[in-house]
Design an enzyme around this catalytic site. Sequence first.
Site, PDB file in Angstrom:
ATOM      1  N   SER A   8       1.241  -1.574  -0.266  1.00 51.10           N
ATOM      2  CA  SER A   8      -0.145  -0.235   0.416  1.00 51.10           C
ATOM      3  C   SER A   8       0.909   1.056   0.084  1.00 51.10           C
ATOM      4  O   SER A   8       1.808   1.774   0.801  1.00 51.10           O
ATOM      5  CB  SER A   8      -0.712   0.172   1.294  1.00 51.10           C
ATOM      6  OG  SER A   8      -1.330   1.186   0.923  1.00 51.10           O
ATOM      7  N   HIS A  33      -1.509  -1.539  -3.947  1.00 52.28           N
ATOM      8  CA  HIS A  33      -2.745  -1.035  -3.678  1.00 52.28           C
ATOM      9  C   HIS A  33      -2.448   0.032  -3.398  1.00 52.28           C
ATOM     10  O   HIS A  33      -2.113   1.051  -2.680  1.00 52.28           O
ATOM     11  CB  HIS A  33      -2.736  -2.103  -1.716  1.00 52.28           C
ATOM     12  CG  HIS A  33      -4.001  -1.696  -1.743  1.00 52.28           C
ATOM     13  ND1 HIS A  33      -5.191  -2.013  -1.846  1.00 52.28           N
ATOM     14  CD2 HIS A  33      -4.557  -0.805  -0.193  1.00 52.28           C
ATOM     15  CE1 HIS A  33      -6.108  -2.202  -0.799  1.00 52.28           C
ATOM     16  NE2 HIS A  33      -5.328  -0.983   0.050  1.00 52.28           N
ATOM     17  N   ASP A  35      -4.976   3.915  -1.468  1.00 56.85           N
ATOM     18  CA  ASP A  35      -5.825   4.178  -0.855  1.00 56.85           C
ATOM     19  C   ASP A  35      -5.744   5.759  -0.952  1.00 56.85           C
ATOM     20  O   ASP A  35      -5.317   6.453  -0.909  1.00 56.85           O
ATOM     21  CB  ASP A  35      -5.208   4.076   0.211  1.00 56.85           C
ATOM     22  CG  ASP A  35      -5.184   2.925   0.802  1.00 56.85           C
ATOM     23  OD1 ASP A  35      -6.004   2.067   0.875  1.00 56.85           O
ATOM     24  OD2 ASP A  35      -4.253   2.228   1.348  1.00 56.85           O
ATOM     25  N   MET A  37      -8.476   8.419  -0.126  1.00 54.92           N
ATOM     26  CA  MET A  37      -9.277   8.956   1.203  1.00 54.92           C
ATOM     27  C   MET A  37     -10.240  10.195   0.338  1.00 54.92           C
ATOM     28  O   MET A  37      -9.079  10.607   0.926  1.00 54.92           O
ATOM     29  CB  MET A  37      -8.629   8.874   2.167  1.00 54.92           C
ATOM     30  CG  MET A  37      -7.977   7.603   2.061  1.00 54.92           C
ATOM     31  SD  MET A  37      -6.890   7.475   4.371  1.00 54.92           S
ATOM     32  CE  MET A  37      -6.023   5.453   4.541  1.00 54.92           C
ATOM     33  N   HIS A  66      -8.626   1.279  -3.606  1.00 50.42           N
ATOM     34  CA  HIS A  66      -9.156   1.200  -2.919  1.00 50.42           C
ATOM     35  C   HIS A  66      -9.431   2.771  -2.015  1.00 50.42           C
ATOM     36  O   HIS A  66      -9.056   2.924  -1.825  1.00 50.42           O
ATOM     37  CB  HIS A  66      -8.291   0.682  -1.539  1.00 50.42           C
ATOM     38  CG  HIS A  66      -9.908   0.153   0.203  1.00 50.42           C
ATOM     39  ND1 HIS A  66      -8.340   0.148   0.955  1.00 50.42           N
ATOM     40  CD2 HIS A  66     -10.337   0.329  -0.216  1.00 50.42           C
ATOM     41  CE1 HIS A  66      -9.488   0.601   1.775  1.00 50.42           C
ATOM     42  NE2 HIS A  66     -10.707   0.436   1.662  1.00 50.42           N
ATOM     43  N   MET A  68     -11.784   4.582  -0.344  1.00 45.08           N
ATOM     44  CA  MET A  68     -13.039   5.192   0.771  1.00 45.08           C
ATOM     45  C   MET A  68     -13.206   6.519   0.419  1.00 45.08           C
ATOM     46  O   MET A  68     -12.353   7.445   1.187  1.00 45.08           O
ATOM     47  CB  MET A  68     -11.619   4.896   1.945  1.00 45.08           C
ATOM     48  CG  MET A  68     -10.846   3.352   2.274  1.00 45.08           C
ATOM     49  SD  MET A  68      -9.401   3.426   3.186  1.00 45.08           S
ATOM     50  CE  MET A  68      -8.421   3.472   2.222  1.00 45.08           C
ATOM     51  N   MET A 137     -11.182  -5.338   5.768  1.00 44.54           N
ATOM     52  CA  MET A 137     -10.788  -4.632   6.541  1.00 44.54           C
ATOM     53  C   MET A 137     -10.567  -4.683   8.368  1.00 44.54           C
ATOM     54  O   MET A 137     -11.393  -5.457   9.066  1.00 44.54           O
ATOM     55  CB  MET A 137     -11.783  -3.003   6.541  1.00 44.54           C
ATOM     56  CG  MET A 137     -11.474  -2.573   5.706  1.00 44.54           C
ATOM     57  SD  MET A 137      -9.628  -1.920   4.231  1.00 44.54           S
ATOM     58  CE  MET A 137      -8.868  -0.995   5.806  1.00 44.54           C
ATOM     59  N   ASP A 175      -6.390  -6.062   4.932  1.00 49.64           N
ATOM     60  CA  ASP A 175      -5.533  -4.498   4.864  1.00 49.64           C
ATOM     61  C   ASP A 175      -6.027  -3.970   6.631  1.00 49.64           C
ATOM     62  O   ASP A 175      -7.194  -3.874   6.444  1.00 49.64           O
ATOM     63  CB  ASP A 175      -7.059  -4.114   4.339  1.00 49.64           C
ATOM     64  CG  ASP A 175      -6.213  -2.602   3.608  1.00 49.64           C
ATOM     65  OD1 ASP A 175      -5.074  -2.256   4.270  1.00 49.64           O
ATOM     66  OD2 ASP A 175      -6.619  -1.545   3.151  1.00 49.64           O
TER      67      ASP A 175
HETATM   68  C1  DX5 Z   1      -6.175   1.715   5.802  1.00 52.64           C
HETATM   69  C2  DX5 Z   1      -5.487   1.423   4.301  1.00 52.64           C
HETATM   70  C3  DX5 Z   1      -4.364   0.661   4.882  1.00 52.64           C
HETATM   71  C4  DX5 Z   1      -3.223   0.890   4.594  1.00 52.64           C
HETATM   72  C5  DX5 Z   1      -2.670  -0.411   6.113  1.00 52.64           C
HETATM   73  O1  DX5 Z   1      -7.003   2.806   5.461  1.00 52.64           O
HETATM   74  O2  DX5 Z   1      -6.293   1.206   4.150  1.00 52.64           O
HETATM   75  O3  DX5 Z   1      -4.572   0.028   3.389  1.00 52.64           O
HETATM   76  O4  DX5 Z   1      -2.336   1.412   4.013  1.00 52.64           O
HETATM   77  O5  DX5 Z   1      -1.469   0.590   6.482  1.00 52.64           O
HETATM   78  P1  DX5 Z   1      -0.600  -0.557   7.367  1.00 52.64           P
HETATM   79  O6  DX5 Z   1      -0.245  -2.118   6.753  1.00 52.64           O
HETATM   80  O7  DX5 Z   1       0.439   0.299   7.663  1.00 52.64           O
HETATM   81  O8  DX5 Z   1      -1.883  -0.467   7.852  1.00 52.64           O
HETATM   82 ZN    ZN Z   2      -6.847   0.177   1.908  1.00 49.62          ZN
END
Ligand code: DX5
Ligand code: ZN
Length: 230
Positions: A8, A33, A35, A37, A66, A68, A137, A175
């Site tokens: 990620s 991956h 993310d 947000m 992903h 969010m 999650m 994740d």
């Molecule tokens: C959290 C993200 C994850 C995050 C995971 O909302 O969706 O993908 O990057 O991070 P680690 O591996 O540090 O928990």
């Molecule tokens: Zn993620």
Amino acid sequence: MDYQLCPSILAADFNRLGEQIRCLEEEGIKYLHIDVMDGFFVPSISFGMPVIRSIRKESGLFFDVHLMVAAPERYIQEFVDCGADSITVHVEACENPVQVLKQIHALGVRAGVSVKPSTPIKEIASLLGEADMVLVMTVEPGFGGQTYMNSCTEKIRELRGLIEKDRRPVDIQVDGGMTDDTLGTVLAAGANLIVAGSWVFHGEVRANVKHITERIQEFVSSEGGREWMQ
Ligand code: DX5
Ligand code: ZN
């Protein structure tokens, strides 16, 4: 079953993002991956289309996006246009999740649906025919570097049971909070796509990737791994 480490980039050094992605490719990584947000569905804001478009020019990795994001149907076309190979939306963020998964597929990319730690698996059981992947999650979405929530292990196991029962080719991605201590737990429970942010990017990326992929391979060649391989 295809087991993959999905680094990620939320935890990457954005000053050296291209270099770090090249390093992942050299180490045989297939998934990236990504993310996204929106500061509304989750409290934090990460990055969006311009970053994805920019790294797409240089990378042949499978872009696993992903979202969010609230009402993600507003942005599916744009994320496909900027290079997503797979788009995962949160069931909690969609008024009509079936429709959104169909919308993603209609654009020729893979479709995933995600559940927050507090959302039961039964909320997405009826979507298994529409999704290529379910993202469970294992931390509250929004931030990297959190601790794995043990309450999620049973959800992964329950989901794997449903998928096996229906004989559907659906991937289970996990994740959040992956470490040496939690990896074995999620693999044994039935996850096959492992997202890791801090574990990959904090410290020496190349050495971290080698270590994590070795651990996954060890599992796959063990009894537990073979069970899910047919
Ligand atoms: C959290 C993200 C994850 C995050 C995971 O909302 O969706 O993908 O990057 O991070 P680690 O591996 O540090 O928990
Ligand atoms: Zn993620």
